[in-house]
Motif scaffolding. Structure first.
Motif, mmCIF file in Angstrom:
data_model
loop_
_atom_site.group_PDB
_atom_site.id
_atom_site.type_symbol
_atom_site.label_atom_id
_atom_site.label_comp_id
_atom_site.label_asym_id
_atom_site.label_seq_id
_atom_site.Cartn_x
_atom_site.Cartn_y
_atom_site.Cartn_z
ATOM 1 N N LYS A 80 0.828 -1.198 0.000
ATOM 2 C CA LYS A 80 0.000 0.000 0.000
ATOM 3 C C LYS A 80 0.870 1.259 0.000
ATOM 4 O O LYS A 80 0.650 2.193 -0.773
ATOM 5 C CB LYS A 80 -0.877 -0.008 1.265
ATOM 6 C CG LYS A 80 -2.357 0.156 0.957
ATOM 7 C CD LYS A 80 -3.168 -0.142 2.175
ATOM 8 C CE LYS A 80 -4.040 1.065 2.532
ATOM 9 N NZ LYS A 80 -4.797 0.804 3.756
ATOM 10 N N LYS A 110 2.902 9.010 -6.508
ATOM 11 C CA LYS A 110 3.252 10.434 -6.403
ATOM 12 C C LYS A 110 4.270 10.832 -7.477
ATOM 13 O O LYS A 110 4.160 11.882 -8.097
ATOM 14 C CB LYS A 110 3.830 10.740 -5.022
ATOM 15 C CG LYS A 110 2.801 10.774 -3.901
ATOM 16 C CD LYS A 110 3.481 11.134 -2.573
ATOM 17 C CE LYS A 110 2.456 11.179 -1.440
ATOM 18 N NZ LYS A 110 3.108 11.500 -0.135
ATOM 19 N N GLU A 137 8.919 8.155 2.796
ATOM 20 C CA GLU A 137 7.961 8.914 1.984
ATOM 21 C C GLU A 137 8.311 10.415 1.945
ATOM 22 O O GLU A 137 8.034 11.079 0.943
ATOM 23 C CB GLU A 137 6.536 8.703 2.524
ATOM 24 C CG GLU A 137 5.489 9.124 1.519
ATOM 25 C CD GLU A 137 4.135 8.445 1.722
ATOM 26 O OE1 GLU A 137 4.013 7.549 2.595
ATOM 27 O OE2 GLU A 137 3.203 8.817 1.000
ATOM 28 N N ARG A 192 1.456 4.061 -3.044
ATOM 29 C CA ARG A 192 1.242 5.499 -2.821
ATOM 30 C C ARG A 192 2.514 6.288 -3.157
ATOM 31 O O ARG A 192 2.465 7.322 -3.825
ATOM 32 C CB ARG A 192 0.863 5.703 -1.343
ATOM 33 C CG ARG A 192 0.406 7.105 -1.019
ATOM 34 C CD ARG A 192 -0.136 7.165 0.392
ATOM 35 N NE ARG A 192 0.909 6.953 1.382
ATOM 36 C CZ ARG A 192 0.766 6.221 2.492
ATOM 37 N NH1 ARG A 192 -0.366 5.609 2.753
ATOM 38 N NH2 ARG A 192 1.770 6.091 3.348
#
Ligand SMILES: *Cc1c(COP(=O)(O)O)cnc(C)c1O
Length: 363
Positions: free
Chosen positions: A268, A276, A345, A272
């Motif tokens: 997941k 991006k 991230e 993500r």
């Protein structure tokens, strides 16, 4: 150097490791708690190391859902040694092995297999600069082949399989070096999965092999002992001195994966993170992705800029901004952002805003 000064490491491999893993290894490097010696100083036959290697195997099995009838081996020699070991053990005289060629690593695997026996190229997308994964209807598979070899993620070109190819009852062998544990894996669909650890699992020097029992027994007695899977199955990866430190770090990475929700949670986050960057690539046309959309990798994102001058400038500017490893592989050119499980991230967000600024100034 305080850990806060770590930069964003986009290297393809060896690659970024989870910070808590590095910190634990650093804390315990000189003396393992309760042992009084470094993990690098103890016998591979000691109780302490037994617990480390058995713990790593148990965690690997749990994370991947490895069924009974499969062995998990920790070997040396990298994925490149597996290019040779697979045909040496699985490709009997007179048989044919099918190879699906999706990049430079697949080609290297073919080169080794040809030294051993007959190879059929079941498909290749080389004419399209490996920008995509072949469709099922493009595969020309050999009935009764010894095995089918695939590369699940093409580190250099930035493509990945979205589902395993249908190969009937033929054993499927997968080089998963650059996407293993980035998402759940259905081990049952494979006869053998191998991966050099240094992209997504740990440091270089340890290679994980998951092998089905019947396939592990296929090697002839005449093979060199170290190159026969049966040796490592029988001795539980302890026929000779294993890469003790690598297995220790790998074990810490597996614990980190479990603490972070396992492979479903990892997938997941990876989706993500990659979305991006791909959204930024697709936004205006200034950046151009190398991989076709339906073949895009979540681990290695390859893209070009309008000119090689701008690409060089981008690399230079990104270094100044505190990023490392964005220069693309020479066979594709352009840029490559490798964003494995441990890549934070915040680094993705920083890259996206750098890309925006760079386009504003140069677009
Ligand atoms: C890096 C890589 C290899 C080579 O791994 P070594 O451990 O250096 O031999 C093989 N296959 C793939 C897909 C890779 O990304």
């Amino acid at each position: 150097m305080p850990t806060t000064t770590r930069i964003f490491n986009f290297a393809a491999g060896p690659a970024v490791l989870p910070l808590p893993v590095l910190e634990e290894a650093q804390r315990d490097l000189v003396s393992l708690p309760g042992v009084g010696m470094s993990v690098m100083e103890i016998s591979h036959r000691s109780k302490t190391f037994d617990a480390i290697i058995q713990g790593a195997e148990a965690d690997f099995r749990e994370l991947a859902g490895v069924p009974d009838g499969y062995h998990v081996l920790f070997l040396q020699g990298g994925a490149s040694t597996q290019f040779a070991m697979v045909p040496m053990n699985l490709l009997a005289p007179g048989a044919t092995a099918d190879y699906i060629v999706t990049g430079s690593w697949s080609k290297k695997a073919v080169k080794e297999a040809k030294k051993v026996g007959t190879v059929n190229i079941a498909a290749t997308t080389e004419a399209e600069k490996f920008a995509r994964i072949p469709r099922q209807d493009e595969l020309s598979l050999t009935p009764g082949a010894a095995y089918v070899h695939m590369t699940s993620n093409n580190t250099i070109y930035g493509t990945a399989w979205k589902a395993e190819p249908q190969v009937g009852g033929v054993p499927l062998v997968c080089d998963a070096s650059s996407d293993i544990f980035s998402r759940p894996i259905d081990v049952k669909k494979h006869a053998l999965v191998y991966a050099g650890a240094q992209k997504n699992l740990g440091p270089s020097g340890v290679t994980v092999v998951v092998i089905r029992d019947d396939v592990a027994k296929r090697g002839s007695e005449s093979l060199p002992t170290m190159l026969n899977y049966a040796t490592h199955v029988a001795e539980k990866s302890l026929y000779n001195t294993p890469p003790v430190f690598g297995i220790y770090i790998l074990g810490l990475v597996l614990k980190w994966l479990k603490a972070n929700g396992g492979l479903t949670a990892m997938a997941k986050v990876n989706e993500r993170k990659a979305a991006k960057v791909y959204a930024e690539i697709d936004r205006s046309g200034f950046y151009r992705g190398h991989a076709q959309k339906d073949s895009r990798s979540l681990m290695n994102i390859t893209f070009r800029l309008p000119s090689e001058e701008l690409e060089a400038q981008f690399v230079k500017g990104s270094t100044a901004a505190g990023f490392s490893g964005l220069k693309g592989h020479r066979s594709v050119g352009g840029l490559r952002a490798s964003i494995y499980n441990a890549f934070p991230e915040e680094g993705i967000d920083a890259l996206v805003s750098f890309m925006r600024d760079f386009e504003k100034k140069n677009g």
